[in-house]
Design an enzyme around this catalytic site. Structure first.
Site, mmCIF file in Angstrom:
data_model
loop_
_atom_site.group_PDB
_atom_site.id
_atom_site.type_symbol
_atom_site.label_atom_id
_atom_site.label_comp_id
_atom_site.label_asym_id
_atom_site.label_seq_id
_atom_site.Cartn_x
_atom_site.Cartn_y
_atom_site.Cartn_z
ATOM 1 C CE LYS A 51 -4.260 -2.245 2.375
ATOM 2 N NZ LYS A 51 -4.993 -2.230 2.821
ATOM 3 C CD GLN A 95 -3.345 -4.512 6.806
ATOM 4 O OE1 GLN A 95 -3.789 -3.107 5.713
ATOM 5 N NE2 GLN A 95 -3.997 -5.392 5.772
ATOM 6 C CG ASP A 118 -9.485 0.223 5.701
ATOM 7 O OD1 ASP A 118 -9.628 0.128 4.566
ATOM 8 O OD2 ASP A 118 -8.756 -0.144 6.844
HETATM 9 N N1 GUN Z 1 -7.005 -6.473 6.036
HETATM 10 C C1 GUN Z 1 -7.432 -6.920 4.779
HETATM 11 N N2 GUN Z 1 -7.813 -6.337 3.549
HETATM 12 C C2 GUN Z 1 -7.694 -4.770 4.626
HETATM 13 C C3 GUN Z 1 -8.525 -3.899 4.441
HETATM 14 O O1 GUN Z 1 -9.270 -3.502 2.808
HETATM 15 N N3 GUN Z 1 -7.973 -3.284 5.347
HETATM 16 C C4 GUN Z 1 -7.545 -3.534 6.552
HETATM 17 N N4 GUN Z 1 -7.518 -2.163 7.492
HETATM 18 N N5 GUN Z 1 -6.737 -4.223 6.235
HETATM 19 C C5 GUN Z 1 -7.336 -5.373 5.297
#
Ligand code: GUN
Length: 281
Positions: A51, A95, A118
């Site tokens: 990311k 995350q 998110d």
């Molecule tokens: N873990 C797996 N997919 C995601 C996501 O889209 N956002 C976050 N914050 N954690 C994740």
């Protein structure tokens, strides 16, 4: 059968977002994403790294914060509070999964909804329910974007979602409902899964079980979206038995190269739209 190429669609989107970043820069707004990683799950660490690398590629700055799994909720909330109050920060991404025992709801309630890239804070989840999609969870948003890009008619379509998670199934169901699809939501407690999945014109699977969807569970001509990212013998395997199911599907996403790249593209898009709304405040 048409392969839905999430890699190339996401590249187009990233180029559009790059232009938006340039436009913001010209107004002296410099989009900044703060990522927060708790614990030492290697998959999560890799996702966060992907990311922030994707951010850097299009001139979005990223600050990465890391905590050991024993960190207290208070310490984590304290960081979130500081990021909320820092006018240079436009997006906050914590995350998931968080270490066992941590109150995920409390953490997401603490994030300023305007910085919640998110889309998982109660305000943004509630807005989605009300039909306001200004900040939507990245993977569900990316799935809808893929389907719309490919011209799949969603109004009135029989859609089956295999997931009732907060991250995927619930927001995705709302996105389909907002587009007037008829949605069936299946999950681990669903009796006779195949009976439901066979009826689907659009089938989205995020069950976290490698190749749970076999060819006899898919109707002729279905559009199949595989959100699975299972590691099997060091290989990335989806939730769909791709080789067999592709013979029946009219369109299908591969793993990797389907939904995954779209999640990242949507994160970039959310960060830049958050920056646009927050401006230099
Ligand atoms: N873990 C797996 N997919 C995601 C996501 O889209 N956002 C976050 N914050 N954690 C994740």
């Amino acid at each position: 059968m048409k392969l839905i190429d999430g890699g190339s669609i996401s590249r187009e989107i990233r180029e559009e977002v790059r232009v938006d970043v340039g436009e913001l820069n010209s107004r002296d707004i410099h989009p900044l994403l703060a990522t927060v990683l708790v614990g030492d799950d290697p998959a999560s660490a890799l996702y966060v790294e992907m990311k922030s690398r994707a951010c850097e590629e299009i001139d979005i700055k990223s600050n990465n914060y890391q905590f050991p799994s024993e960190v207290s909720e208070e310490e984590l909330l304290d960081l979130i509070n500081r990021l909320n109050n820092n006018s240079e920060v436009h997006g906050i991404l914590v995350q998931l999964p968080l270490p066992e025992g941590m109150d995920v709801g409390r953490v997401f309630r603490a994030i300023d909804p305007l910085k919640d890239v998110d889309g998982l804070s109660p305000v943004n989840m509630g807005n989605l329910l009300l039909g306001d999609e200004s900040m939507v969870s990245c993977t569900p948003k990316g799935i809808i974007r893929l389907l719309e890009y490919e011209g799949v008619e969603l109004a009135g379509a029989e859609v089956v979602v295999v997931s009732h998670s907060v991250l995927i199934g619930k927001p995705l169901t709302m996105l389909f409902l907002n587009r007037n699809s008829t949605v069936t939501v299946c999950h681990i407690h669903t009796r006779n899964l195949a009976e439901h999945t066979r009826r689907a014109e659009v089938l989205v699977v995020a069950a976290g079980v490698p190749q749970i969807i076999k060819e006899d569970m898919v109707g002729e001509g279905a559009v199949v979206v595989d959100v699975g990212t299972n590691r099997v013998d060091g290989r990335l395997v989806g939730d769909v038995d791709f080789e067999k199911v592709k013979e029946k599907a009219s369109m299908i996403t591969p793993v990797p190269g389907g939904v995954g790249p779209m999640t990242i593209a949507m994160l970039l898009e959310n960060t830049v739209s958050a920056a646009g709304r927050l401006g230099g405040k």
